[in-house]
Design a protein around this motif. Structure first.
Motif, PDB file in Angstrom:
ATOM      1  N   SER A  19      86.262  73.010  -2.132  1.00  0.00           N
ATOM      2  CA  SER A  19      87.675  73.096  -1.527  1.00  0.00           C
ATOM      3  C   SER A  19      88.382  74.321  -1.697  1.00  0.00           C
ATOM      4  O   SER A  19      89.221  74.932  -0.709  1.00  0.00           O
ATOM      5  CB  SER A  19      88.637  71.725  -2.194  1.00  0.00           C
ATOM      6  N   ALA A  20      88.515  75.027  -2.962  1.00  0.00           N
ATOM      7  CA  ALA A  20      88.858  76.449  -2.739  1.00  0.00           C
ATOM      8  C   ALA A  20      88.580  77.294  -1.893  1.00  0.00           C
ATOM      9  O   ALA A  20      89.047  78.104  -1.554  1.00  0.00           O
ATOM     10  CB  ALA A  20      88.932  76.857  -4.385  1.00  0.00           C
ATOM     11  N   ALA A  21      87.059  77.393  -1.835  1.00  0.00           N
ATOM     12  CA  ALA A  21      86.538  78.173  -0.729  1.00  0.00           C
ATOM     13  C   ALA A  21      87.189  77.975   0.730  1.00  0.00           C
ATOM     14  O   ALA A  21      87.446  78.947   1.235  1.00  0.00           O
ATOM     15  CB  ALA A  21      84.909  77.912  -0.895  1.00  0.00           C
ATOM     16  N   GLY A  22      87.188  76.768   0.773  1.00  0.00           N
ATOM     17  CA  GLY A  22      87.763  76.420   2.152  1.00  0.00           C
ATOM     18  C   GLY A  22      89.330  76.919   2.317  1.00  0.00           C
ATOM     19  O   GLY A  22      89.719  77.602   3.281  1.00  0.00           O
ATOM     20  N   HIS A  23      90.012  76.816   1.067  1.00  0.00           N
ATOM     21  CA  HIS A  23      91.368  77.133   1.406  1.00  0.00           C
ATOM     22  C   HIS A  23      91.623  78.636   1.487  1.00  0.00           C
ATOM     23  O   HIS A  23      92.638  79.286   2.080  1.00  0.00           O
ATOM     24  CB  HIS A  23      92.095  76.747  -0.061  1.00  0.00           C
ATOM     25  N   LEU A  24      90.610  79.516   0.563  1.00  0.00           N
ATOM     26  CA  LEU A  24      90.616  80.939   0.787  1.00  0.00           C
ATOM     27  C   LEU A  24      89.978  81.549   1.930  1.00  0.00           C
ATOM     28  O   LEU A  24      90.229  82.774   2.259  1.00  0.00           O
ATOM     29  CB  LEU A  24      89.981  81.442  -0.659  1.00  0.00           C
ATOM     30  N   THR A  25      88.991  80.963   2.483  1.00  0.00           N
ATOM     31  CA  THR A  25      88.392  81.215   3.763  1.00  0.00           C
ATOM     32  C   THR A  25      88.909  80.897   5.331  1.00  0.00           C
ATOM     33  O   THR A  25      88.560  81.436   6.144  1.00  0.00           O
ATOM     34  CB  THR A  25      86.904  81.295   3.787  1.00  0.00           C
ATOM     35  N   GLN A  26      89.505  79.907   5.303  1.00  0.00           N
ATOM     36  CA  GLN A  26      90.080  79.159   6.251  1.00  0.00           C
ATOM     37  C   GLN A  26      91.482  78.842   6.250  1.00  0.00           C
ATOM     38  O   GLN A  26      92.001  77.821   6.514  1.00  0.00           O
ATOM     39  CB  GLN A  26      89.118  77.847   6.520  1.00  0.00           C
ATOM     40  N   THR A  27      92.029  79.930   5.739  1.00  0.00           N
ATOM     41  CA  THR A  27      93.381  79.667   5.459  1.00  0.00           C
ATOM     42  C   THR A  27      94.350  79.338   6.449  1.00  0.00           C
ATOM     43  O   THR A  27      95.446  78.497   6.377  1.00  0.00           O
ATOM     44  CB  THR A  27      94.059  81.267   4.730  1.00  0.00           C
ATOM     45  N   ASP A  28      94.219  79.967   7.739  1.00  0.00           N
ATOM     46  CA  ASP A  28      94.952  79.533   9.025  1.00  0.00           C
ATOM     47  C   ASP A  28      94.955  78.220   9.216  1.00  0.00           C
ATOM     48  O   ASP A  28      96.050  77.464   9.561  1.00  0.00           O
ATOM     49  CB  ASP A  28      94.924  80.718   9.889  1.00  0.00           C
ATOM     50  N   ALA A  29      93.668  77.481   9.333  1.00  0.00           N
ATOM     51  CA  ALA A  29      93.562  76.126   9.559  1.00  0.00           C
ATOM     52  C   ALA A  29      94.165  75.340   8.866  1.00  0.00           C
ATOM     53  O   ALA A  29      94.701  74.489   8.888  1.00  0.00           O
ATOM     54  CB  ALA A  29      92.068  75.873   9.974  1.00  0.00           C
ATOM     55  N   MET A  30      93.840  75.498   7.380  1.00  0.00           N
ATOM     56  CA  MET A  30      94.465  74.750   6.282  1.00  0.00           C
ATOM     57  C   MET A  30      95.979  74.785   6.332  1.00  0.00           C
ATOM     58  O   MET A  30      96.623  73.806   6.034  1.00  0.00           O
ATOM     59  CB  MET A  30      93.891  74.799   5.238  1.00  0.00           C
ATOM     60  N   ALA A  31      96.370  75.818   6.516  1.00  0.00           N
ATOM     61  CA  ALA A  31      97.969  76.185   6.513  1.00  0.00           C
ATOM     62  C   ALA A  31      98.459  75.357   7.440  1.00  0.00           C
ATOM     63  O   ALA A  31      99.639  74.978   7.546  1.00  0.00           O
ATOM     64  CB  ALA A  31      98.311  77.599   6.627  1.00  0.00           C
ATOM     65  N   GLY A  32      97.936  75.328   8.813  1.00  0.00           N
ATOM     66  CA  GLY A  32      98.464  74.577   9.991  1.00  0.00           C
ATOM     67  C   GLY A  32      98.568  73.155   9.325  1.00  0.00           C
ATOM     68  O   GLY A  32      99.606  72.567   9.709  1.00  0.00           O
ATOM     69  N   TYR A  33      97.561  72.703   8.743  1.00  0.00           N
ATOM     70  CA  TYR A  33      97.398  71.169   8.543  1.00  0.00           C
ATOM     71  C   TYR A  33      98.763  70.957   7.216  1.00  0.00           C
ATOM     72  O   TYR A  33      99.427  69.892   7.354  1.00  0.00           O
ATOM     73  CB  TYR A  33      96.156  70.779   7.896  1.00  0.00           C
ATOM     74  N   ALA A  34      98.644  71.954   6.376  1.00  0.00           N
ATOM     75  CA  ALA A  34      99.928  71.716   5.485  1.00  0.00           C
ATOM     76  C   ALA A  34     101.064  71.746   5.963  1.00  0.00           C
ATOM     77  O   ALA A  34     102.206  70.933   5.799  1.00  0.00           O
ATOM     78  CB  ALA A  34      99.706  72.825   4.279  1.00  0.00           C
ATOM     79  N   ALA A  35     101.520  72.587   7.087  1.00  0.00           N
ATOM     80  CA  ALA A  35     102.616  72.798   7.775  1.00  0.00           C
ATOM     81  C   ALA A  35     102.851  71.730   8.469  1.00  0.00           C
ATOM     82  O   ALA A  35     104.183  71.135   8.358  1.00  0.00           O
ATOM     83  CB  ALA A  35     102.554  73.938   8.559  1.00  0.00           C
ATOM     84  N   ALA A  36     101.738  71.134   9.263  1.00  0.00           N
ATOM     85  CA  ALA A  36     102.184  69.649   9.620  1.00  0.00           C
ATOM     86  C   ALA A  36     102.643  68.608   8.949  1.00  0.00           C
ATOM     87  O   ALA A  36     103.305  67.639   9.227  1.00  0.00           O
ATOM     88  CB  ALA A  36     100.829  69.205  10.520  1.00  0.00           C
ATOM     89  N   LYS A  37     102.153  68.627   7.597  1.00  0.00           N
ATOM     90  CA  LYS A  37     102.511  67.605   6.539  1.00  0.00           C
ATOM     91  C   LYS A  37     103.792  68.068   5.980  1.00  0.00           C
ATOM     92  O   LYS A  37     104.295  67.257   4.858  1.00  0.00           O
ATOM     93  CB  LYS A  37     101.318  67.702   5.433  1.00  0.00           C
ATOM     94  N   GLY A  38     104.480  69.106   6.301  1.00  0.00           N
ATOM     95  CA  GLY A  38     106.032  69.439   5.969  1.00  0.00           C
ATOM     96  C   GLY A  38     105.949  70.253   4.712  1.00  0.00           C
ATOM     97  O   GLY A  38     106.960  70.464   4.068  1.00  0.00           O
ATOM     98  N   VAL A  39     104.806  70.887   4.315  1.00  0.00           N
ATOM     99  CA  VAL A  39     104.839  71.863   3.253  1.00  0.00           C
ATOM    100  C   VAL A  39     105.471  73.096   3.470  1.00  0.00           C
ATOM    101  O   VAL A  39     105.026  73.708   4.593  1.00  0.00           O
ATOM    102  CB  VAL A  39     103.225  71.967   2.714  1.00  0.00           C
ATOM    103  N   PRO A  40     106.553  73.602   2.758  1.00  0.00           N
ATOM    104  CA  PRO A  40     107.243  74.903   2.896  1.00  0.00           C
ATOM    105  C   PRO A  40     106.134  75.999   2.528  1.00  0.00           C
ATOM    106  O   PRO A  40     105.292  75.690   1.670  1.00  0.00           O
ATOM    107  CB  PRO A  40     108.312  74.693   2.040  1.00  0.00           C
ATOM    108  N   SER A  41     106.220  76.963   3.405  1.00  0.00           N
ATOM    109  CA  SER A  41     105.673  78.298   3.029  1.00  0.00           C
ATOM    110  C   SER A  41     104.112  77.885   2.914  1.00  0.00           C
ATOM    111  O   SER A  41     103.348  78.013   2.166  1.00  0.00           O
ATOM    112  CB  SER A  41     106.132  78.839   1.810  1.00  0.00           C
ATOM    113  N   ALA A  42     103.474  77.200   4.230  1.00  0.00           N
ATOM    114  CA  ALA A  42     102.581  76.651   4.332  1.00  0.00           C
ATOM    115  C   ALA A  42     101.139  77.528   3.991  1.00  0.00           C
ATOM    116  O   ALA A  42     100.288  77.221   3.036  1.00  0.00           O
ATOM    117  CB  ALA A  42     102.067  75.839   5.334  1.00  0.00           C
ATOM    118  N   LYS A  43     101.461  78.681   4.321  1.00  0.00           N
ATOM    119  CA  LYS A  43     100.220  79.786   4.056  1.00  0.00           C
ATOM    120  C   LYS A  43     100.232  80.228   2.699  1.00  0.00           C
ATOM    121  O   LYS A  43      99.046  80.255   2.129  1.00  0.00           O
ATOM    122  CB  LYS A  43     100.117  80.902   5.318  1.00  0.00           C
ATOM    123  N   LEU A  44     101.135  80.516   2.212  1.00  0.00           N
ATOM    124  CA  LEU A  44     101.327  80.971   0.868  1.00  0.00           C
ATOM    125  C   LEU A  44     100.968  79.739  -0.084  1.00  0.00           C
ATOM    126  O   LEU A  44     100.151  79.919  -1.072  1.00  0.00           O
ATOM    127  CB  LEU A  44     102.831  81.153   0.198  1.00  0.00           C
TER     128      LEU A  44
END
Length: 136
Positions: A19-44
């Protein structure tokens, strides 16, 4: 018992390293999902959670302050369960069920990580096959 504890640590951290590998290599896609869930500063948050998983998982896997590594995984898992898998907010039955499964998985993994913490903070290097003793 030492080998069993090592095998348990290996099996437990495989999920976090992947999962960490995905967070660090596909950051933009995962940050987009996190942003859709309402996570502030999703990329960070995505990068930070990836680093948290890597450090926690490697610490537990290698037995370098394994108790601290277990706590780091709990620090990742519980907020993730509530922020990313809020099944109680879903209206679609299928989405609600999928989020409930993910929520329960994260809570159960947090329970497992707390057990690792208790074992390594209590028994420490007596479990063997660790590089250091416990931090706590």
């Amino acid at each position: 018992m030492d080998v069993i504890a090592l095998i348990g640590r290996i099996l437990f951290v495989i999920l976090f390293l992947g999962s960490a590998a995905g967070h660090l290599t596909q950051t933009d896609a995962m940050a987009g999902y996190a942003a859709a869930k309402g996570v502030p500063s999703a990329k960070l948050a995505t990068l930070g959670s990836g680093v948290l998983m890597v450090v926690g998982a490697l610490s537990l896997l290698l037995g370098v302050w394994a108790d601290l590594g277990a706590v780091l995984l709990v620090v990742f898992l519980l907020p993730t369960a509530f922020l990313m898998h809020a099944f109680w907010k879903e209206t679609d039955p299928r989405a609600k069920q999928l989020e409930m499964i993910s929520f329960n998985k994260d809570v159960a993994l947090a329970g497992g990580a707390l057990m690792f913490f208790g074992l390594y903070a209590g028994v420490g290097s007596d479990l063997g096959l660790t590089l250091t003793g416990p931090l706590f």
